[in-house]
Design a protein around this motif. Structure first.
Motif, PDB file in Angstrom:
ATOM      1  N   VAL A 111       0.102  -4.528  -3.854  1.00  0.00           N
ATOM      2  CA  VAL A 111      -0.409  -3.250  -3.352  1.00  0.00           C
ATOM      3  C   VAL A 111      -0.597  -3.333  -1.839  1.00  0.00           C
ATOM      4  CG1 VAL A 111      -2.389  -1.678  -3.415  1.00  0.00           C
ATOM      5  CG2 VAL A 111      -1.582  -2.729  -5.529  1.00  0.00           C
ATOM      6  N   LEU A 144      -0.677   2.092 -12.085  1.00  0.00           N
ATOM      7  CA  LEU A 144       0.262   1.044 -11.709  1.00  0.00           C
ATOM      8  C   LEU A 144       1.258   0.804 -12.835  1.00  0.00           C
ATOM      9  CD1 LEU A 144      -1.882  -1.653  -9.884  1.00  0.00           C
ATOM     10  CD2 LEU A 144      -0.449   0.131  -8.914  1.00  0.00           C
ATOM     11  N   ASP A 166       1.086   6.787  -1.678  1.00  0.00           N
ATOM     12  CA  ASP A 166       1.512   6.860  -3.079  1.00  0.00           C
ATOM     13  C   ASP A 166       3.029   6.689  -3.213  1.00  0.00           C
ATOM     14  OD1 ASP A 166       1.141   7.019  -5.828  1.00  0.00           O
ATOM     15  OD2 ASP A 166       1.276   9.206  -5.863  1.00  0.00           O
ATOM     16  N   GLU A 167       3.559   5.700  -2.481  1.00  0.00           N
ATOM     17  CA  GLU A 167       4.984   5.408  -2.528  1.00  0.00           C
ATOM     18  C   GLU A 167       5.207   4.005  -3.075  1.00  0.00           C
ATOM     19  OE1 GLU A 167       6.429   8.120   1.238  1.00  0.00           O
ATOM     20  OE2 GLU A 167       6.163   5.978   1.540  1.00  0.00           O
ATOM     21  N   ALA A 168       6.323   3.829  -3.733  1.00  0.00           N
ATOM     22  CA  ALA A 168       6.679   2.520  -4.264  1.00  0.00           C
ATOM     23  C   ALA A 168       7.890   1.980  -3.519  1.00  0.00           C
ATOM     24  CB  ALA A 168       6.973   2.613  -5.754  1.00  0.00           C
ATOM     25  N   MET A 186      -2.174   7.384  -9.043  1.00  0.00           N
ATOM     26  CA  MET A 186      -1.023   6.795  -9.706  1.00  0.00           C
ATOM     27  C   MET A 186      -1.493   5.624 -10.561  1.00  0.00           C
ATOM     28  SD  MET A 186       2.209   4.965  -7.845  1.00  0.00           S
ATOM     29  CE  MET A 186       3.597   4.446  -8.797  1.00  0.00           C
ATOM     30  N   ILE A 188       4.953  -2.926 -10.762  1.00  0.00           N
ATOM     31  CA  ILE A 188       4.176  -3.016  -9.521  1.00  0.00           C
ATOM     32  C   ILE A 188       3.349  -4.300  -9.576  1.00  0.00           C
ATOM     33  CG2 ILE A 188       2.347  -1.984  -8.116  1.00  0.00           C
ATOM     34  CD1 ILE A 188       5.007  -0.462  -8.008  1.00  0.00           C
ATOM     35  N   TRP A 225       3.289  -0.983  -4.358  1.00  0.00           N
ATOM     36  CA  TRP A 225       2.788   0.387  -4.270  1.00  0.00           C
ATOM     37  C   TRP A 225       1.927   0.521  -3.023  1.00  0.00           C
ATOM     38  CZ3 TRP A 225      -2.401   2.111  -6.277  1.00  0.00           C
ATOM     39  CH2 TRP A 225      -2.576   3.492  -6.127  1.00  0.00           C
ATOM     40  N   THR A 226       2.203   1.541  -2.204  1.00  0.00           N
ATOM     41  CA  THR A 226       1.377   1.840  -1.035  1.00  0.00           C
ATOM     42  C   THR A 226       0.376   2.906  -1.443  1.00  0.00           C
ATOM     43  OG1 THR A 226       3.191   1.306   0.455  1.00  0.00           O
ATOM     44  CG2 THR A 226       1.363   2.592   1.379  1.00  0.00           C
TER      45      THR A 226
END
Length: 98
Positions: free
Chosen positions: A10, A3, A40-42, A1, A7, A35-36
């Motif tokens: 992290v 950024l 891959d989640e926000a 992903m 974002i 963002w994790t």
């Protein structure tokens, strides 16, 4: 992903208790995008303190004496109760390194 511009922090591992600021100018009351990496989640949250670039933000309440996880591993113990959105650093974290 890649950024997205919104974002600003992290999370490295889904079990982490902190996110790391990746932009400058995060101040109290600022809503930050997070963002994790692993999932891959926000998400987003409002910070309570000024957070310098590269410093940690509590993403949930961390009671005193509790391990603080970053990269999925303990980096130390909370020396006082830390609320979600607070700056996590030497003033409220006893490092495992020293």
């Amino acid at each position: 992903m890649n950024l997205a511009p919104d974002i600003q922090a992290v999370i490295h591992h889904v079990d982490d208790a902190v996110a790391v600021a990746v932009t400058i100018g995060i101040g109290p009351g600022h809503r930050v995008g997070i963002w994790t990496m692993e999932s891959d989640e926000a998400s987003s949250m409002t910070v309570r303190d000024s957070i310098p670039l590269g410093h940690k933000i509590a993403i949930r309440d961390i009671p005193a004496g509790t391990d603080v996880l970053k990269f999925g591993s303990s980096i130390g113990k909370a020396s006082i109760d830390i609320r979600a959105g607070q700056h996590v650093h030497i003033h409220n974290l006893r490092s495992n390194r020293w």
